[in-house]
Motif scaffolding. Structure first.
Motif, PDB file in Angstrom:
ATOM      1  N   CYS A  70       0.849  -1.189   0.000  1.00  0.00           N
ATOM      2  CA  CYS A  70       0.000   0.000   0.000  1.00  0.00           C
ATOM      3  C   CYS A  70       0.884   1.238   0.000  1.00  0.00           C
ATOM      4  O   CYS A  70       2.088   1.172   0.273  1.00  0.00           O
ATOM      5  N   ASP A  71       0.281   2.374  -0.269  1.00  0.00           N
ATOM      6  CA  ASP A  71       1.003   3.637  -0.235  1.00  0.00           C
ATOM      7  C   ASP A  71       1.287   4.029   1.210  1.00  0.00           C
ATOM      8  O   ASP A  71       0.458   3.826   2.102  1.00  0.00           O
ATOM      9  N   ALA A  72       2.448   4.593   1.443  1.00  0.00           N
ATOM     10  CA  ALA A  72       2.841   4.946   2.813  1.00  0.00           C
ATOM     11  C   ALA A  72       2.022   6.093   3.397  1.00  0.00           C
ATOM     12  O   ALA A  72       1.959   6.253   4.623  1.00  0.00           O
ATOM     13  N   TYR A  73       1.388   6.902   2.545  1.00  0.00           N
ATOM     14  CA  TYR A  73       0.655   8.070   3.036  1.00  0.00           C
ATOM     15  C   TYR A  73      -0.843   7.983   2.765  1.00  0.00           C
ATOM     16  O   TYR A  73      -1.657   8.403   3.585  1.00  0.00           O
ATOM     17  N   ASP A  74      -1.213   7.459   1.611  1.00  0.00           N
ATOM     18  CA  ASP A  74      -2.616   7.426   1.226  1.00  0.00           C
ATOM     19  C   ASP A  74      -3.267   6.143   1.731  1.00  0.00           C
ATOM     20  O   ASP A  74      -3.575   5.216   0.977  1.00  0.00           O
ATOM     21  N   LYS A  75      -3.445   6.069   3.064  1.00  0.00           N
ATOM     22  CA  LYS A  75      -4.078   4.895   3.663  1.00  0.00           C
ATOM     23  C   LYS A  75      -4.740   5.311   4.974  1.00  0.00           C
ATOM     24  O   LYS A  75      -4.326   6.276   5.621  1.00  0.00           O
ATOM     25  N   ASP A  76      -5.760   4.560   5.365  1.00  0.00           N
ATOM     26  CA  ASP A  76      -6.509   4.869   6.580  1.00  0.00           C
ATOM     27  C   ASP A  76      -6.281   3.843   7.684  1.00  0.00           C
ATOM     28  O   ASP A  76      -6.859   3.958   8.760  1.00  0.00           O
ATOM     29  N   LYS A  77      -5.468   2.830   7.411  1.00  0.00           N
ATOM     30  CA  LYS A  77      -5.211   1.779   8.383  1.00  0.00           C
ATOM     31  C   LYS A  77      -3.703   1.594   8.534  1.00  0.00           C
ATOM     32  O   LYS A  77      -2.948   1.780   7.588  1.00  0.00           O
ATOM     33  N   THR A  78      -3.300   1.200   9.730  1.00  0.00           N
ATOM     34  CA  THR A  78      -1.886   0.876   9.923  1.00  0.00           C
ATOM     35  C   THR A  78      -1.568  -0.448   9.231  1.00  0.00           C
ATOM     36  O   THR A  78      -2.463  -1.250   8.925  1.00  0.00           O
ATOM     37  N   ASP A  79      -0.289  -0.678   9.030  1.00  0.00           N
ATOM     38  CA  ASP A  79       0.134  -1.951   8.449  1.00  0.00           C
ATOM     39  C   ASP A  79      -0.318  -3.129   9.310  1.00  0.00           C
ATOM     40  O   ASP A  79      -0.716  -4.178   8.797  1.00  0.00           O
TER      41      ASP A  79
END
Length: 213
Positions: A70-79
């Motif tokens: 996933c993108d490091a910035y454009d996400k709403d959940k942690t890894d």
């Protein structure tokens, strides 16, 4: 089937000795690198891989059976949340999470709260680090005595009603526990096992030991 999830927090040697050939291994971000460094290929590597180098990322992709990036910035959940959701989707019998605690208190607390996501699916999930084991209890649980010296119960909801502890040094009988109080800290199991009963609410059950143990 059992899932072992390795994230990029505080890992310890005993964690890798938990692995058996029947386990499904998930490496979250640098947790995937840690698995490879200990000779284990992840069944799935998940995350934005911002905690590893480009070369390490390429090695992770090459050696993992499946990669979910996933993108490091454009996400709403942690890894870690992504990794846990992936694990839950496999419908295992149980999940053990390593490397999800550490120096970042915000991540540690968020990961502890993720236990509720697993509880909703009816999949027993445990967070383990070098000093602690953590599970959520909503009704009944037998707790085995082991090498951990203390056991604490902390309300995860505003209140937990009808809490009964049997087989503990400090028993309770239909008691009320409030999140703002510390009544459940530092109990001990008297014999080989003890029982926890809950009528309503969620309890975080923590086995712990001091650093010198």
């Amino acid at each position: 089937m059992r899932v072992l999830l390795f994230a990029g927090g505080a890992l310890f040697p005993e964690a890798f000795r938990e692995i058996t050939e029947d386990d499904l291994l998930i490496g979250v971000d640098s947790g995937a690198r840690a698995l490879l460094e200990h000779g284990f290929s992840p069944d799935a590597a998940i995350g934005d891989f911002d905690s590893v180098t480009i070369e390490q990322t390429e090695f992770i992709i090459q050696c993992s059976k499946e990669v979910v990036s996933c993108d490091a910035y454009d996400k709403d959940k942690t890894d870690t949340e992504m990794g846990l959701e992936f694990a839950l989707g496999k419908k295992p019998d149980s999940i053990k999470m390593f490397g999800v605690t550490g120096s970042r208190l915000d991540h540690t607390l968020a990961n502890i709260h993720l236990l509720e996501k697993a509880l909703e699916k009816g999949i027993e999930t445990e967070i383990i680090d070098q000093q602690n084991k953590m599970i959520l209890v909503e009704d009944y649980k037998i707790i085995e005595k082991d090498t951990y010296s203390y056991i604490s119960i902390l309300p995860m909801t505003e209140k937990v009603e009808g809490v009964t502890l049997k087989g503990f040094l400090y028993p309770l009988n239909e008691d009320l526990l409030l999140r703002k109080e510390t009544l459940g800290i530092s109990n001990k199991i008297v014999n080989s096992a003890a029982e926890i009963f809950v009528k309503s609410g969620l309890l975080l059950v923590i086995k712990s030991r001091d650093g010198k143990e």
